[in-house]
Design a protein around this motif. Structure first.
Motif, PDB file in Angstrom:
ATOM      1  N   LYS A 255     -15.386  15.443   3.902  1.00 27.23           N
ATOM      2  CA  LYS A 255     -14.240  15.425   3.001  1.00 27.23           C
ATOM      3  C   LYS A 255     -14.689  15.469   1.537  1.00 27.23           C
ATOM      4  O   LYS A 255     -14.103  16.177   0.717  1.00 27.23           O
ATOM      5  CB  LYS A 255     -13.405  14.174   3.267  1.00 27.23           C
TER       6      LYS A 255
ATOM      7  N   VAL B 217      -9.915   5.644  -2.964  1.00 22.96           N
ATOM      8  CA  VAL B 217      -8.706   5.221  -2.256  1.00 22.96           C
ATOM      9  C   VAL B 217      -8.973   5.287  -0.747  1.00 22.96           C
ATOM     10  O   VAL B 217      -8.678   4.339  -0.002  1.00 22.96           O
ATOM     11  CB  VAL B 217      -7.505   6.114  -2.643  1.00 22.96           C
ATOM     12  N   GLU B 218      -9.558   6.392  -0.311  1.00 22.61           N
ATOM     13  CA  GLU B 218      -9.872   6.557   1.118  1.00 22.61           C
ATOM     14  C   GLU B 218     -10.815   5.462   1.613  1.00 22.61           C
ATOM     15  O   GLU B 218     -10.601   4.836   2.650  1.00 22.61           O
ATOM     16  CB  GLU B 218     -10.515   7.936   1.330  1.00 22.61           C
TER      17      GLU B 218
ATOM     18  N   ALA C 150      -5.286  10.589   1.166  1.00 16.90           N
ATOM     19  CA  ALA C 150      -6.327   9.551   1.218  1.00 16.90           C
ATOM     20  C   ALA C 150      -5.748   8.206   1.652  1.00 16.90           C
ATOM     21  O   ALA C 150      -6.463   7.326   2.127  1.00 16.90           O
ATOM     22  CB  ALA C 150      -7.014   9.431  -0.139  1.00 16.90           C
ATOM     23  N   TYR C 151      -4.424   8.042   1.474  1.00 20.60           N
ATOM     24  CA  TYR C 151      -3.792   6.780   1.889  1.00 20.60           C
ATOM     25  C   TYR C 151      -3.483   6.754   3.386  1.00 20.60           C
ATOM     26  O   TYR C 151      -3.245   5.699   3.957  1.00 20.60           O
ATOM     27  CB  TYR C 151      -2.472   6.569   1.139  1.00 20.60           C
TER      28      TYR C 151
ATOM     29  N   ILE D 183     -10.025   9.847  -5.568  1.00 18.26           N
ATOM     30  CA  ILE D 183      -9.445  10.130  -4.251  1.00 18.26           C
ATOM     31  C   ILE D 183     -10.270   9.454  -3.156  1.00 18.26           C
ATOM     32  O   ILE D 183      -9.735   8.787  -2.270  1.00 18.26           O
ATOM     33  CB  ILE D 183      -9.378  11.660  -4.015  1.00 18.26           C
ATOM     34  N   MET D 184     -11.604   9.600  -3.249  1.00 22.81           N
ATOM     35  CA  MET D 184     -12.436   9.062  -2.166  1.00 22.81           C
ATOM     36  C   MET D 184     -12.498   7.535  -2.206  1.00 22.81           C
ATOM     37  O   MET D 184     -12.688   6.893  -1.179  1.00 22.81           O
ATOM     38  CB  MET D 184     -13.842   9.670  -2.214  1.00 22.81           C
TER      39      MET D 184
ATOM     40  N   GLN E 107       0.821  -1.196   0.000  1.00 28.46           N
ATOM     41  CA  GLN E 107       0.000   0.000   0.000  1.00 28.46           C
ATOM     42  C   GLN E 107       0.872   1.271   0.000  1.00 28.46           C
ATOM     43  O   GLN E 107       0.575   2.245  -0.693  1.00 28.46           O
ATOM     44  CB  GLN E 107      -0.854  -0.016   1.261  1.00 28.46           C
TER      45      GLN E 107
ATOM     46  N   ASN F 255      -9.067   2.101   1.765  1.00 23.32           N
ATOM     47  CA  ASN F 255      -8.156   2.010   2.908  1.00 23.32           C
ATOM     48  C   ASN F 255      -8.913   1.901   4.222  1.00 23.32           C
ATOM     49  O   ASN F 255      -8.529   1.136   5.113  1.00 23.32           O
ATOM     50  CB  ASN F 255      -7.210   3.218   2.937  1.00 23.32           C
TER      51      ASN F 255
ATOM     52  N   ASP G 268       1.551   6.344  -7.036  1.00 27.61           N
ATOM     53  CA  ASP G 268       0.505   7.313  -7.364  1.00 27.61           C
ATOM     54  C   ASP G 268       1.059   8.730  -7.381  1.00 27.61           C
ATOM     55  O   ASP G 268       0.722   9.534  -8.263  1.00 27.61           O
ATOM     56  CB  ASP G 268      -0.615   7.234  -6.313  1.00 27.61           C
TER      57      ASP G 268
ATOM     58  N   LYS H   6      -4.582  13.607  -2.998  1.00 26.27           N
ATOM     59  CA  LYS H   6      -4.539  12.197  -3.392  1.00 26.27           C
ATOM     60  C   LYS H   6      -3.802  11.353  -2.359  1.00 26.27           C
ATOM     61  O   LYS H   6      -4.259  10.281  -1.956  1.00 26.27           O
ATOM     62  CB  LYS H   6      -3.780  12.074  -4.726  1.00 26.27           C
TER      63      LYS H   6
END
Lengths: 246, 246, 246, 246, 246
Positions: free
Chosen positions: D110, D130-131, A243-244, D127-128, A216, D134, A223, A240
């Protein structure tokens, strides 16, 4: 350094040995060479049969990861990538050449070198995803060595127990030996089941968690680098990458 | 030649037999024809019922792969593909005609022939991915023969043990026979569990690892050949292929 | 006709019965009506509860496939498809009208009729993939009837054994009955485990292999027909189809 | 507040303890410190070995979700999103700025802030997602801590039982101790199997259900926000979102 | 109405009870309150802990589906959809307005209303696929309640048996009680294993089959409606839909 793992080993062994003492048993009755030879040798042998040599070596080294996982510096790395994106906007991609050379993390360094070479974003993504996929596959293969060992050890413990029982059965004429003979036979079961459930399977699961987090982390880096290659502005890249973050 | 597998078989058998000797048992008490007939015959029969003839034959031959896996010459092949890409840039795709004829690896040879025929990259990829998928499927089917055998043998060992116990129970009047009768019955369990965990399942897993590595190797070759067909420059191709290297 | 399956049944039963004779047991001690009623009736009942009527009927008929799988004429079919592609190039798609009518294989015939109707390649692929997916799903449902039966029968064998043990326990006062009572109880275990591992699970796996091969065969036919619809030349079609050959 | 879970715990424990009383057993015979130490300590230790520290902490906190799951206000949220879409049509996306600040749900907040920033729909979705991915992964990791514990506890119960049996076997000379010794040994089995099947596995499954529902809820919010970003009309957005309602 | 399921329950129970009678056992020896309380209460409790309230209610209602599955009128529906496509060609989509109002099946009705509203085919597909996915997920969650119960009941049966054995062991001094005590203990095993294998797991599998068929049926309807929205001709739609017929 992840002390929970070491602490967990102590808690588990403490519970087993402490429980035995509470029950009035001697700890020595849990220590037995024959059972140890059968369970450890049998499990090791089965694992050797199934594992290619390089996977076996990697698994041996990866065991350290359970207490010293490879560094994942989430926020720090996000900041570094944003910094890189600013440099590339000011000085062009070539401004990252020195940084690519000095970057200590091999994955980031390789991404940066592809970026500096002027590869287009799609090419960087494709090449690094092959690398990422192969890295993950290789590491999971190594983690599965412990999982397999945890699958074999209980049944090999049972082989040990049954062999012990055969021995007992053949000496039924001497009933005074019966109880202690069976007791000895059962220790192999404890070794097999205990090795799997208190060590091997938890180790395999810990390694998988470490590998998953690392993949990850590398996906986040990739990314970010492709976003730089696409010339996105630092603000969007930050959105971006955050978000991780957990 | 992968000696770890042979070494593993010796370690596993050594641990079992050595453990038995340590415990004071006679190795002869682990050797028993009846149990052998039941476990080997029953497992073989079950596997024969479920396996199409050609898969059965392939599985018989593939057993050799566990000590002599098919050659994977990663770096050498990367160099060969880069060489081919240079030739195709200098002499055109037809310059690869002789090379396609002489290439010993059938997969590479087939890719090259499609390339020389002037097939477009997408067509080469589609045709060879069908081939790759079918090869992988066929090989995995053969590897699963051992996996299935490892699934059947412990339960067939239990059938043997229960049959032995029935025999013992019917002769309860002669208690002197009791112990040794049960002992004999238990050997079937050891054969069934041991065959699965020390041989059949590890063999199946080893074969799967070999197959997986071979598929990855062929994917690398296919990636390289389609990159040549797309006329990419040798430097980019090298970057792509090195991502497959461990 | 696949004789390996029949041969496998004989090998498995021979090993069990032969092993019993070797051990000095009477074959009659393995024959017992009560255990048979419990295991066969219980398993059949459980399967009936879970299976829709039409799936149950299909499963009953599909059992023949384990010795007489539906015909897969790989090379012959490749040649036929190439022949069709030549006809369509010479005489147009309508030249295939008579062939579509006479084609004995229903899948090929349906593909051909869509082709003659002038459906575009994408439409043929979509319609026939729905058909293919539904055929595969329906056949796998039927094969899973045997897999489920193989999952239920060992535990129902255990129910039979425990019921037998209860009966024995209630008659403990007559110890002369003890041994043979337990012996009878154990036969249910053998029936349950044996039915699963020597018949039901291997049958399910054989059916799955047959289904998988048939799906692949139909995918090849579909690939060929859509290639004709796209007007590809016979040489390219041959290349495509040969990738499916083992 | 989900009372079914608490009620379930009472039903399960009531059935076990009530059953024991019905059978004429003393509840005290089910209470035993040694077995408790072995099963709880061993399971906790195994889980500690395998779990990264932050996952372990999250799992400890998430246990509350089984009776107080995070709020899912389906219809209310659909209405809110439709309201937002109307505002954005009247006042432009900037009209949502204050709402984004005040929105209590962090996920919605967000999404709204990305919307107000003027990100294009595709970027918001990427983006969301990915969020979302995760978040789901992190929560499932925590839920799997209970699943793993439920996998370990029965086998650790067996270790406890076998240790108890060893103890019994070594004191065979005193047959008066035999029965109660074995009884004590069996309690460890009950603790291990009971902890897994009455608490740990049901908790893990409940948490997974809660997580799944929450992910679906966030997917609905994300679908709504991207629909606003694409400027769809409120009627269409309502149609889309109502498809998520049960 | 699916009578095979009811017939299956009778066959299974008949085999168990008949087998017991054949063996000379009293049916009354299989009837025991304590075991019933432990197994049913424990399983129900475990399921309550893990199941959200609405899923629990839906599972209670869905049990009827095993004998009265929701109506699937394949051919009839194909004819209806072709009729609708003809109406839409003659009278335009608005000609379907009354039909949408009167359509009894809620899924078809919702599809038709979206069609009449003039939604484009892609939007209809997206919205209805979310609905379809959520419906399937909700129904599978309910079916899994029975699957989970079938996973818990055997181990809870074992808890009951072990508790019974503890009770027996504590009363070893009265050997006349021994046999019948153990017999009683074993009944809990039979209840647990029997409930799982003769009822709970088959019910779960039957429900899954019913759900799968219903999803497929709804996919067919959705395919037909989007084809109408795309203005395809009735002949092509018929070809598409018939591919779903068995």
């Amino acid at each position: 350094m992840d002390v929970l793992t070491l602490f967990g080993v102590m808690v588990a062994l403490g519970a087993i040995i402490g429980g035995n003492i509470l029950e009035g048993g001697h700890t020595s009755s849990l220590v037995q060479l024959t059972a140890f030879v059968i369970v450890v040798g049998g499990t090791l042998g089965a694992v050797m049969v199934q594992t290619p040599f390089n996977v076996f070596m990697r698994a041996s080294k990866m065991i350290l990861w359970i207490v010293m996982p490879p560094k994942i510096e989430g926020e720090e790395t996000v900041n570094k990538i944003i910094e890189w994106s600013k440099i590339s906007r000011k000085e062009g991609l070539l401004g990252l050449e020195d940084i690519a050379e000095q970057e200590p993390d091999p994955f980031s360094s390789k991404c940066l070198r592809l970026l500096v070479d002027g590869s287009d974003p799609e090419a960087i993504r494709k090449i690094m995803e092959v690398e990422l996929g192969n890295d993950e596959h290789r590491d999971l293969m190594a983690a599965k060595v412990y999982e397999s060992a945890g699958g074999y050890s209980p049944t090999i413990g049972i082989i040990g127990a049954v062999m012990g029982l055969i021995h007992v059965m053949q000496n039924l004429k001497d009933p005074s030996m019966l109880g202690s003979g069976i007791a000895v036979a059962f220790v192999a079961t404890i070794y097999g089941v205990g090795a799997a459930n208190l060590l091997l399977l938890p180790i395999a699961n810990k390694l998988k968690a470490v590998i998953g987090r690392r993949v990850q982390y590398h996906e986040m880096i990739l990314d970010g680098i492709t976003a730089i290659a696409e010339g996105e502005n630092p603000r969007t890249i930050e959105n971006k990458l955050l978000a991780y973050m957990p």
